[in-house]
Design a protein around this motif. Structure first.
Motif, PDB file in Angstrom:
ATOM      1  N   GLN A 278     -10.535  -0.093   2.911  1.00  0.00           N
ATOM      2  CA  GLN A 278     -10.411  -0.820   1.642  1.00  0.00           C
ATOM      3  C   GLN A 278     -11.544  -1.294   1.225  1.00  0.00           C
ATOM      4  O   GLN A 278     -11.615  -1.218  -0.081  1.00  0.00           O
ATOM      5  CB  GLN A 278      -9.462  -2.058   2.090  1.00  0.00           C
ATOM      6  CG  GLN A 278      -9.293  -3.048   0.874  1.00  0.00           C
ATOM      7  CD  GLN A 278      -8.167  -2.219  -0.096  1.00  0.00           C
ATOM      8  OE1 GLN A 278      -7.085  -1.598   0.221  1.00  0.00           O
ATOM      9  NE2 GLN A 278      -8.381  -2.095  -1.544  1.00  0.00           N
TER      10      GLN A 278
ATOM     11  N   TYR B  71       0.929  -1.306   0.190  1.00  0.00           N
ATOM     12  CA  TYR B  71       0.013  -0.002   0.002  1.00  0.00           C
ATOM     13  C   TYR B  71       0.771   1.350  -0.021  1.00  0.00           C
ATOM     14  O   TYR B  71       0.228   2.435  -0.024  1.00  0.00           O
ATOM     15  CB  TYR B  71      -0.918  -0.095   1.047  1.00  0.00           C
ATOM     16  CG  TYR B  71      -2.355  -1.065   0.747  1.00  0.00           C
ATOM     17  CD1 TYR B  71      -3.279  -0.759   0.059  1.00  0.00           C
ATOM     18  CD2 TYR B  71      -2.158  -2.221   1.498  1.00  0.00           C
ATOM     19  CE1 TYR B  71      -4.130  -1.391  -0.202  1.00  0.00           C
ATOM     20  CE2 TYR B  71      -3.012  -3.123   1.262  1.00  0.00           C
ATOM     21  CZ  TYR B  71      -4.161  -2.869   0.265  1.00  0.00           C
ATOM     22  OH  TYR B  71      -5.152  -3.732   0.254  1.00  0.00           O
TER      23      TYR B  71
ATOM     24  N   GLU C 295      -6.237   6.471   2.371  1.00  0.00           N
ATOM     25  CA  GLU C 295      -6.869   6.148   3.722  1.00  0.00           C
ATOM     26  C   GLU C 295      -7.066   7.297   4.457  1.00  0.00           C
ATOM     27  O   GLU C 295      -8.374   7.622   5.021  1.00  0.00           O
ATOM     28  CB  GLU C 295      -5.745   5.240   4.591  1.00  0.00           C
ATOM     29  CG  GLU C 295      -6.226   4.637   5.876  1.00  0.00           C
ATOM     30  CD  GLU C 295      -5.538   3.631   6.462  1.00  0.00           C
ATOM     31  OE1 GLU C 295      -5.864   3.060   7.616  1.00  0.00           O
ATOM     32  OE2 GLU C 295      -4.487   3.375   6.229  1.00  0.00           O
TER      33      GLU C 295
END
Length: 195
Positions: A149, A124, A131
């Motif tokens: 996610q 990631y 996020e």
């Protein structure tokens, strides 16, 4: 030890990607990669210690390229507009680089991904702003309060599948425009405003 050439390394990764896209991950072999890249088999070891090292590098390289393209968001801006923009970024990049998205999906569906020992942080890397963007949307009570996610998958996956369906001739974008895909994803992620 021989010096590395960035162009040659890129050719090796592109050749590996080409083999995966046309024949599948199981078909990848060092000899096929070398032949496809137009280099001697021994040259591969100047760049990678083995096949798994090469696959690992390819996966991370493509994830990095995708992250660079789809994370151009205003993290603290309006989450609704940001979500819409995020889907546009995926769509725009996917129109030119759909193979990269499909390659990442291919890795994700293959048991080989686990053997590449890629940590979640590595997988990631470059996506951290997404996020933050999702957390901002949740804190503003715009997005449903679920794992980031899951929220991203509701934007990312439909766009990729839409582009694949168009490419394969299974869907006519004139009959089902991208705006409809965005509307459906938005309904799944964005909470209704109270009246």
């Amino acid at each position: 030890m021989r010096a590395q050439d960035d162009e040659k390394r890129k050719r090796i990764l592109d050749s590996t990607s080409n083999i995966i896209m046309t024949q599948g991950i199981a078909a990848v072999s060092l000899s096929k990669i070398a032949k496809n890249a137009g280099i001697a088999s021994g040259t591969l070891y100047t760049y990678f210690k083995d096949k798994n090292d090469m696959l690992r590098a390819l996966y991370l390289n493509r994830k990095e390229r995708i992250a660079e393209a789809i994370t151009q968001l205003d993290i603290n801006g309006d989450p609704r507009q940001g979500f819409n923009h995020f889907m546009d970024l995926i769509y725009d990049y996917g129109q030119e680089h759909l193979d990269e998205f499909v390659l990442i999906r291919e890795f994700g569906q293959s048991p080989i991904l686990k053997s590449l020992n890629i940590s979640q942080a590595e997988a990631y890397a470059g996506f951290e702003s997404l996020e933050e963007f999702v957390q901002n949307g949740v804190s503003k009570q715009v997005f449903f309060d679920i794992d980031f996610q899951v929220i991203l998958d509701y934007a990312y996956t439909p766009v990729i599948e839409y582009l694949i369906s168009i490419q394969n001739g299974n869907l006519d974008p004139n009959k089902i425009p991208f705006e409809q895909i965005k509307m459906l994803s938005t309904r799944a992620i964005i909470m209704e405003e109270s009246k």
